[in-house]
Design an enzyme around this catalytic site. Structure first.
Site, short mmCIF file in Angstrom:
data_model
loop_
_atom_site.label_atom_id
_atom_site.label_comp_id
_atom_site.label_asym_id
_atom_site.label_seq_id
_atom_site.Cartn_x
_atom_site.Cartn_y
_atom_site.Cartn_z
N HIS A 166 33.38 32.61 45.16
CA HIS A 166 33.10 31.16 45.16
C HIS A 166 34.24 30.37 45.82
CE1 HIS A 166 35.40 30.72 41.25
NE2 HIS A 166 35.71 29.58 41.82
N ASP A 177 31.16 37.62 41.53
CA ASP A 177 32.04 36.60 42.13
C ASP A 177 33.30 37.29 42.66
OD1 ASP A 177 33.22 34.29 42.90
OD2 ASP A 177 33.56 33.50 40.86
N GLY A 180 41.77 25.90 39.81
CA GLY A 180 42.91 26.23 40.68
C GLY A 180 43.36 27.66 40.49
N SER A 184 41.11 30.08 40.01
CA SER A 184 40.02 30.92 40.52
C SER A 184 40.51 31.86 41.59
CB SER A 184 38.93 30.06 41.14
OG SER A 184 38.20 29.41 40.16
N GLY A 185 39.97 33.07 41.56
CA GLY A 185 40.32 34.05 42.59
C GLY A 185 41.55 34.85 42.23
#
Ligand SMILES: *[C@@H]1O[C@H](CO)[C@@H](O)[C@H](O)[C@H]1NC(C)=O
Ligand SMILES: *[C@@H]1O[C@H](CO)[C@@H](O)[C@H](O)[C@H]1NC(C)=O
Length: 577
Positions: free
Chosen positions: A93, A143, A239, A241-242
């Site tokens: 995402h 994801d 922030g 995420s990932g």
């Protein structure tokens, strides 16, 4: 240049962070460099877990060397995790924008977003592969995306890969793992400048599914993995995420267990969800379970490697390189990796009567204690093995006392590296007596050896190595002509030590002081001689002759000697049996 012999003899092993000598790690076949923090030498303690991301701590610089920041025009927007020099794992995402390659940069070694730290490395992106099952309409499932960098990160204290889990590796509910990022410090709160981390327990999958069903849009999926505290207070947030959810495996290496994906608010807690309005409800942190997408990750990275390495297999079997000097790079570009199942042979030939000096500048061959998987083997005259090398430290320079050297590179069917680069040049044997002090000298002829600068004082912290090979059926006689080194009862300061074999296993003699030591006779046709000095006191050093003695009739107690060099000097010795 000092030569470290432990690296030379049959292996070089590249785990620099293993100060506690954790030998269990040596059984990990994958990149043994993965998952280690630079200063981590103590076993991990559970005490530092539940200290007070949201509810987390600012970390020390360099404590998550695998963490990267994805940046859009210099501004952080998502996290990611280094899994190899060219690949970063992030959340799908984060990278849905179709024009993202136009502006995306990835920064490793980042700590304080507002500063440009010396350790930072920023690379643009070559391509992005989102998981094919990722659906922006249901963005919590699958994801995950792989980011391939344009170029490679250089690993060091602040930049290093995290391990990918083994296919059968599980992190059970209750296991405490760590997530980190530059995300908000509270829901709708500030974005911090420095990296934060928080420790969270893994939740049982069924329980987590139940909690997610209490939300307005029930969340379901195959790859969900949850972590958090029912009361909230600690969580990942926007922030983050990932970024990674890292769990520490048994032997201590940090392993990427999940990718930060989603949460209802941040750190809200979910115990009383059913008594709250939908928009007040909370959820655990939801991560993409790496184990569920592991084969996809390996498949993509390996497929890419195959494509790339088509230029990286050895083109000429038994390629011959002539001339006074030259260089050899394998593969041709250090940006490429070598292929699996390689067997490459090169012969370096310098003019007759000259010796060959090999000098390695770059070395990256799958590490293993005994270099049993991939390795570079160096052979000299009569196919004698000079050394077998692997790991990521270049071997010390090697001087081979003959005009040809054969190099053999082998790789097995797994793992890979970026190969090696070296130069070779012809050197005159006249320059040789102290050759063992600037390189490892491997000699095949009788002659003279001496400490550096002899008869001027030798250097402090000297490390000189000579390996002498005599022909079959010969033994080697080392006769000192002069000797002057720091005196010490057990010769632990400065000394000359003679070993029976090149593996330093059997010591034959150790000498120091100012009396010329008695000559030393080898047991076989190989002898290793090491001169070392400590950091104080230097003297004139030593000079010695090497001669070969033919042994007629093996098994007899008396050898009939045929002196090779120098005439007659050996006659005082009879060998004890
Ligand atoms: C990416 O980073 C490089 C080096 O810091 C910088 O020169 C370049 O402008 C960045 N690209 C973008 C689109 O921000
Ligand atoms: C090996 O090469 C390096 C430069 O790459 C040089 O500094 C060094 O002196 C060389 N060593 C020998 C023994 O020639």
């Amino acid at each position: 240049m000092p030569v470290a012999l432990h690296k030379l003899l049959l292996f070089t092993f590249g785990i620099v962070y293993l100060a506690d000598g954790n030998s269990a790690l040596l059984s990990v076949r994958k990149d043994p460099r993965c998952g280690w923090k630079p200063h981590e030498t103590k076993p991990w303690s559970y005490f530092n877990l539940l200290t007070r991301i949201v509810g987390g701590n600012q970390v020390e610089q360099g404590s998550h060397p695998w963490q990267v920041s994805l940046k859009r025009r210099q501004r952080h927007f998502c996290g990611g995790t280094i899994v190899s020099a060219q690949w970063v794992v992030t959340a799908a995402h984060c990278v849905v924008d179709r024009y993202i390659l136009d502006y995306l940069n990835v920064t490793a070694g980042e700590y304080d977003l507002s500063l440009e730290e010396a350790e930072e490395q920023t690379l643009p992106v070559e391509s992005i592969i989102k998981h094919p099952n990722f659906n922006p309409g249901r963005p919590m499932n699958y994801d995950i995306a792989l980011v391939k960098l344009k170029g490679s990160f250089r690993f060091g204290p602040s930049v290093a890969p995290a391990c990918l889990p083994d296919p059968d590796e599980k992190f059970d509910p209750g296991y405490i793992c760590t997530t980190c990022g530059w995300g908000r410090l509270r829901e709708n709160g500030n974005l911090p400048q420095v990296l934060h981390e928080v420790n969270l327990p893994i939740l049982n999958y069924k329980e987590c599914s139940k909690i997610l069903l209490t939300l307005r849009k029930p969340i379901q999926g195959d790859t969900l993995m949850c972590a958090g505290f029912p009361d909230g207070g600690k969580d990942a947030c926007q922030g983050d995420s990932g970024g990674p959810l890292l769990c520490r495996r048994k032997h201590g290496a940090w392993t990427l267990a999940g990718v930060t994906s989603w949460g209802m608010g941040c750190a809200r807690g979910w115990i009383n969800n059913l008594r709250k309005n939908y928009d007040q409800r909370g959820s655990p942190g939801v991560f993409t379970d790496l184990r569920k997408v592991l084969s996809w990750i390996h498949g993509k990275i390996n497929a890419d490697l195959k494509m790339k390495s088509s230029t990286a297999s050895c083109s000429s079997q038994d390629g011959k390189l002539h001339g006074n000097e030259g260089s050899l790079h394998f593969p041709e570009s250090p940006k490429h990796f070598y292929e699996n199942n390689q067997l490459c042979v090169w012969t370096l030939l310098v003019p007759k009567g000259m010796h060959v000096l090999l000098n390695f500048s770059h070395f990256d061959v799958e590490p293993d204690t005994f270099c049993d998987y991939d390795s570079l083997l160096v052979y000299s005259k009569d196919d004698r093995l000079v050394g077998k090398f692997c790991g990521d430290d270049p071997p010390s320079p090697i001087l081979v006392g003959y005009n040809s050297v054969r190099l053999k590179f082998v790789s097995d069917n797994k793992e890979y590296g970026a190969g090696f680069s070296m130069t070779y040049k012809a050197v005159s044997p006249d320059a040789l007596p102290d050759s063992g002090c600037g390189s490892l000298a491997v000699l095949f002829k009788a002659g003279v050896i001496q400490s550096m600068h002899y008869p001027e004082p030798y250097s402090n912290l000297a490390q000189c190595h000579w390996i002498i090979h005599a022909p079959e059926d010969h033994v080697i006689l080392l006769t000192y002509q002069s000797f002057e080194t720091e005196e010490n009862e057990d010769c632990s300061y400065d000394s000359v030590t003679v070993y029976e074999d090149s593996a330093k296993e059997e010591e034959i003699a150790k000498s120091c002081g100012f009396a010329v030591p008695p000559p030393v006779l080898s047991f076989s046709n190989v002898m290793l001689i090491i001169f070392k000095s400590d950091e104080t006191e230097t003297f004139g050093g030593f000079r010695a002759t090497i001669s070969f003695i033919h042994m007629a009739g093996k098994g007899s107690n008396e050898y009939k000697w045929q002196p090779a060099f120098p005439q007659g000097q050996h006659r005082r010795f009879s060998r004890e049996s």
